[in-house]
Design a protein around this motif. Structure first.
Motif, PDB file in Angstrom:
ATOM      1  N   ALA A 296      -3.637   2.200   9.329  1.00 38.68           N
ATOM      2  CA  ALA A 296      -2.739   1.463  10.221  1.00 38.68           C
ATOM      3  C   ALA A 296      -1.528   2.278  10.660  1.00 38.68           C
ATOM      4  CB  ALA A 296      -2.284   0.174   9.547  1.00 38.68           C
ATOM      5  N   GLY A 297      -1.438   3.526  10.227  1.00 39.40           N
ATOM      6  CA  GLY A 297      -0.340   4.355  10.692  1.00 39.40           C
ATOM      7  C   GLY A 297      -0.037   5.534   9.789  1.00 39.40           C
ATOM      8  N   ILE A 298       0.551   6.562  10.385  1.00 36.56           N
ATOM      9  CA  ILE A 298       1.083   7.720   9.659  1.00 36.56           C
ATOM     10  C   ILE A 298       2.569   7.780   9.966  1.00 36.56           C
ATOM     11  CG2 ILE A 298       1.047  10.225   9.401  1.00 36.56           C
ATOM     12  CD1 ILE A 298      -1.895  10.154  10.304  1.00 36.56           C
ATOM     13  N   VAL A 299       3.368   7.837   8.927  1.00 35.31           N
ATOM     14  CA  VAL A 299       4.820   7.810   9.060  1.00 35.31           C
ATOM     15  C   VAL A 299       5.398   9.074   8.430  1.00 35.31           C
ATOM     16  CG1 VAL A 299       6.927   6.556   8.449  1.00 35.31           C
ATOM     17  CG2 VAL A 299       4.822   5.290   8.936  1.00 35.31           C
ATOM     18  N   THR A 300       6.358   9.723   9.116  1.00 33.03           N
ATOM     19  CA  THR A 300       7.063  10.856   8.520  1.00 33.03           C
ATOM     20  C   THR A 300       8.523  10.468   8.287  1.00 33.03           C
ATOM     21  OG1 THR A 300       7.757  11.876  10.619  1.00 33.03           O
ATOM     22  CG2 THR A 300       5.581  12.495   9.747  1.00 33.03           C
TER      23      THR A 300
ATOM     24  N   LYS B 248      -7.294   3.305  -3.832  1.00 35.03           N
ATOM     25  CA  LYS B 248      -6.615   3.015  -5.102  1.00 35.03           C
ATOM     26  C   LYS B 248      -5.411   3.924  -5.344  1.00 35.03           C
ATOM     27  CE  LYS B 248      -9.349   6.146  -7.977  1.00 35.03           C
ATOM     28  NZ  LYS B 248     -10.309   6.280  -9.071  1.00 35.03           N
ATOM     29  N   ASP B 249      -5.301   5.014  -4.570  1.00 32.87           N
ATOM     30  CA  ASP B 249      -4.287   6.027  -4.852  1.00 32.87           C
ATOM     31  C   ASP B 249      -2.910   5.681  -4.289  1.00 32.87           C
ATOM     32  OD1 ASP B 249      -5.836   7.995  -6.288  1.00 32.87           O
ATOM     33  OD2 ASP B 249      -6.845   8.442  -4.399  1.00 32.87           O
ATOM     34  N   TYR B 250      -1.911   6.330  -4.866  1.00 38.41           N
ATOM     35  CA  TYR B 250      -0.536   6.335  -4.345  1.00 38.41           C
ATOM     36  C   TYR B 250      -0.578   6.998  -2.975  1.00 38.41           C
ATOM     37  CZ  TYR B 250       4.295   8.226  -4.154  1.00 38.41           C
ATOM     38  OH  TYR B 250       5.575   8.596  -3.794  1.00 38.41           O
ATOM     39  N   HIS B 251       0.057   6.405  -1.955  1.00 31.04           N
ATOM     40  CA  HIS B 251      -0.151   6.834  -0.574  1.00 31.04           C
ATOM     41  C   HIS B 251       1.003   7.604   0.071  1.00 31.04           C
ATOM     42  CE1 HIS B 251      -3.872   4.801  -0.717  1.00 31.04           C
ATOM     43  NE2 HIS B 251      -4.087   4.958   0.564  1.00 31.04           N
ATOM     44  N   ARG B 252       1.968   7.993  -0.734  1.00 29.75           N
ATOM     45  CA  ARG B 252       3.064   8.783  -0.170  1.00 29.75           C
ATOM     46  C   ARG B 252       2.778  10.271  -0.343  1.00 29.75           C
ATOM     47  NH1 ARG B 252       7.817   5.848   1.262  1.00 29.75           N
ATOM     48  NH2 ARG B 252       7.313   3.631   1.100  1.00 29.75           N
ATOM     49  N   VAL B 253       3.262  11.053   0.622  1.00 30.94           N
ATOM     50  CA  VAL B 253       2.976  12.488   0.674  1.00 30.94           C
ATOM     51  C   VAL B 253       4.260  13.274   0.457  1.00 30.94           C
ATOM     52  CG1 VAL B 253       2.020  14.357   2.087  1.00 30.94           C
ATOM     53  CG2 VAL B 253       1.065  12.029   2.264  1.00 30.94           C
TER      54      VAL B 253
ATOM     55  N   PHE C 138       0.810  -1.218   0.000  1.00 27.42           N
ATOM     56  CA  PHE C 138       0.000   0.000   0.000  1.00 27.42           C
ATOM     57  C   PHE C 138       0.842   1.266   0.000  1.00 27.42           C
ATOM     58  CE2 PHE C 138      -4.215   1.672   0.356  1.00 27.42           C
ATOM     59  CZ  PHE C 138      -5.000   0.602  -0.028  1.00 27.42           C
ATOM     60  N   THR C 139       2.051   1.168   0.529  1.00 25.81           N
ATOM     61  CA  THR C 139       2.942   2.330   0.557  1.00 25.81           C
ATOM     62  C   THR C 139       3.993   2.233  -0.545  1.00 25.81           C
ATOM     63  OG1 THR C 139       4.384   1.257   2.182  1.00 25.81           O
ATOM     64  CG2 THR C 139       2.620   2.636   3.041  1.00 25.81           C
ATOM     65  N   ARG C 140       3.658   1.507  -1.595  1.00 22.74           N
ATOM     66  CA  ARG C 140       4.591   1.264  -2.709  1.00 22.74           C
ATOM     67  C   ARG C 140       5.120   2.579  -3.296  1.00 22.74           C
ATOM     68  NH1 ARG C 140      -0.543   0.604  -3.736  1.00 22.74           N
ATOM     69  NH2 ARG C 140      -1.534   1.745  -5.451  1.00 22.74           N
ATOM     70  N   LYS C 141       6.371   2.533  -3.734  1.00 25.80           N
ATOM     71  CA  LYS C 141       6.976   3.676  -4.410  1.00 25.80           C
ATOM     72  C   LYS C 141       6.736   3.554  -5.908  1.00 25.80           C
ATOM     73  CE  LYS C 141      10.534   5.002  -1.105  1.00 25.80           C
ATOM     74  NZ  LYS C 141      11.945   5.453  -0.952  1.00 25.80           N
ATOM     75  N   LEU C 142       6.680   4.716  -6.559  1.00 24.46           N
ATOM     76  CA  LEU C 142       6.465   4.745  -8.001  1.00 24.46           C
ATOM     77  C   LEU C 142       7.788   4.902  -8.742  1.00 24.46           C
ATOM     78  CD1 LEU C 142       3.346   7.110  -8.256  1.00 24.46           C
ATOM     79  CD2 LEU C 142       3.409   4.622  -7.935  1.00 24.46           C
TER      80      LEU C 142
ATOM     81  N   PHE D 187       0.799   7.365   4.385  1.00 24.94           N
ATOM     82  CA  PHE D 187      -0.277   6.710   5.113  1.00 24.94           C
ATOM     83  C   PHE D 187      -0.183   5.206   4.890  1.00 24.94           C
ATOM     84  CE2 PHE D 187      -2.496  10.834   4.358  1.00 24.94           C
ATOM     85  CZ  PHE D 187      -2.910  11.110   5.652  1.00 24.94           C
ATOM     86  N   ASN D 188      -0.511   4.436   5.927  1.00 21.19           N
ATOM     87  CA  ASN D 188      -0.642   2.992   5.768  1.00 21.19           C
ATOM     88  C   ASN D 188      -2.087   2.624   5.452  1.00 21.19           C
ATOM     89  OD1 ASN D 188       1.990   2.024   6.095  1.00 21.19           O
ATOM     90  ND2 ASN D 188       1.880   2.242   8.312  1.00 21.19           N
ATOM     91  N   PHE D 189      -2.742   3.417   4.691  1.00 22.15           N
ATOM     92  CA  PHE D 189      -4.078   3.204   4.126  1.00 22.15           C
ATOM     93  C   PHE D 189      -4.587   4.573   3.700  1.00 22.15           C
ATOM     94  CE2 PHE D 189      -8.499   1.445   3.981  1.00 22.15           C
ATOM     95  CZ  PHE D 189      -8.206   0.337   3.201  1.00 22.15           C
ATOM     96  N   GLY D 190      -5.738   4.615   3.028  1.00 24.13           N
ATOM     97  CA  GLY D 190      -6.227   5.887   2.496  1.00 24.13           C
ATOM     98  C   GLY D 190      -6.664   6.852   3.588  1.00 24.13           C
ATOM     99  N   SER D 191      -6.494   8.128   3.346  1.00 21.17           N
ATOM    100  CA  SER D 191      -6.969   9.136   4.289  1.00 21.17           C
ATOM    101  C   SER D 191      -7.005  10.491   3.595  1.00 21.17           C
ATOM    102  CB  SER D 191      -6.111   9.180   5.541  1.00 21.17           C
ATOM    103  OG  SER D 191      -6.807   9.874   6.558  1.00 21.17           O
ATOM    104  N   THR D 192      -6.685  11.559   4.327  1.00 18.39           N
ATOM    105  CA  THR D 192      -6.822  12.912   3.787  1.00 18.39           C
ATOM    106  C   THR D 192      -5.635  13.784   4.179  1.00 18.39           C
ATOM    107  OG1 THR D 192      -9.240  12.909   3.681  1.00 18.39           O
ATOM    108  CG2 THR D 192      -8.197  15.044   3.965  1.00 18.39           C
TER     109      THR D 192
END
Length: 286
Positions: free
Chosen positions: A213-217, A147-152, A77-81, A252-257
């Motif tokens: 499942a988590g927010i990572v910086t 469905k989205d890319y989850h890195r910020v 879910f936190t895959r890199k592009l 994010f370790n799953f979808g959010s905002t």
């Protein structure tokens, strides 16, 4: 027949909202986290393939394109592009989207009120727990679906000055919930990251949600979930932690905002597209 046809979706929506208010949100998120982190191949491959089919996830842009290449569901879910998958606009007078997702709201903050959904607003002071003295005048809200890319990533060049964890609920942050629960984003658990930039202080806010499942910086690693009851703050003002526009700052370790706040009428939202990609222009600096 017509009454039945129209009332059924309404009943389902009401049930979905009501259930969120009584479900053990933190416990469910913990269980989701345990499943998402398991490295048992049969379990993680089943979850990955299920997500790809259910949400229509496109792995062609990812560096790793086979479910077998991921150690866990969270790893997937936190895959890199691939580096060429996203182009970062390099104009110094633009602000880019920090993430892939739906631009649900973007515009002016009036009387310290942000728009959540049609007919619903919430206070910037409530959102940030009054952790800043900056007068924020513009904002952008981006919803990251499963469905989205989850890195910020950084919307503009900046230096990290402070991070504030604010405890809260874990309601879903999808469109339906945002339309029915008042001040949703100011009620949920959230992580507010402040950066000093060429236009002054900006905030990039990670909003938690059910089953996240988590927010990572990149500077602190895992910050949430910590299920604490009190606000926690970290001061980075004496450290030189800098990020260029488009540089990754967390995930994010799953979808959010993600909610971005901008000061002193320096940012003008120009992107009217519903779906945006990381690195795409969302505002101009004025």
């Amino acid at each position: 027949m017509l009454i039945k046809k129209f009332s059924s979706p309404m009943r389902k929506n009401t049930f979905f909202i009501s259930m969120q208010k009584v479900l053990p949100q933190a416990l469910l998120s913990r269980i989701a986290g345990m499943l998402a982190n398991t490295k048992q191949s049969s379990v993680k491959n089943f979850l990955i393939k299920l997500a790809i089919k259910r949400f229509g996830i496109d792995l062609s842009e990812a560096i790793r394109q086979s479910p077998d290449d991921y150690q866990s569901f969270n790893d997937f879910f936190t895959r890199k592009l691939k580096p060429e998958a996203r182009l970062i606009d390099q104009d110094k007078n633009t602000i880019t989207s920090p993430a892939d997702g739906e631009m649900t709201q973007c515009g002016k903050i009036h009387d310290k009120q942000l728009i959540q959904a049609k007919g619903k607003g919430f206070s910037v002071d409530h959102l940030t727990a009054q952790s800043s003295t900056t007068s924020f005048t513009d904002f952008a809200t981006i919803y990251l679906s499963p469905k989205d890319y989850h890195r910020v990533h950084m919307p503009m060049d900046g230096r990290l000055t402070k991070m504030v964890y604010i405890p809260g609920r874990l309601f879903s942050v999808n469109a339906l919930t945002s339309q029915h629960i008042d001040a949703l984003f100011a009620k949920n658990e959230r992580l507010v990251c402040y950066f000093e930039t060429s236009i002054g202080e900006i905030a990039v806010i990670f909003v938690g949600a059910m089953l996240v499942a988590g927010i990572v910086t990149s500077w602190h690693k895992m910050v949430t979930p910590n299920y604490m009851k009190t606000i926690e703050s970290w001061d980075y003002s004496q450290q030189n932690i800098c990020f260029a526009k488009g540089e990754e700052i967390g995930y994010f370790n799953f979808g959010s905002t993600i909610i971005c706040l901008f000061p002193d009428n320096h940012a003008t939202c120009i992107n009217q597209e519903k779906h945006v990609q990381m690195g795409q222009i969302i505002a101009k600096i004025s």
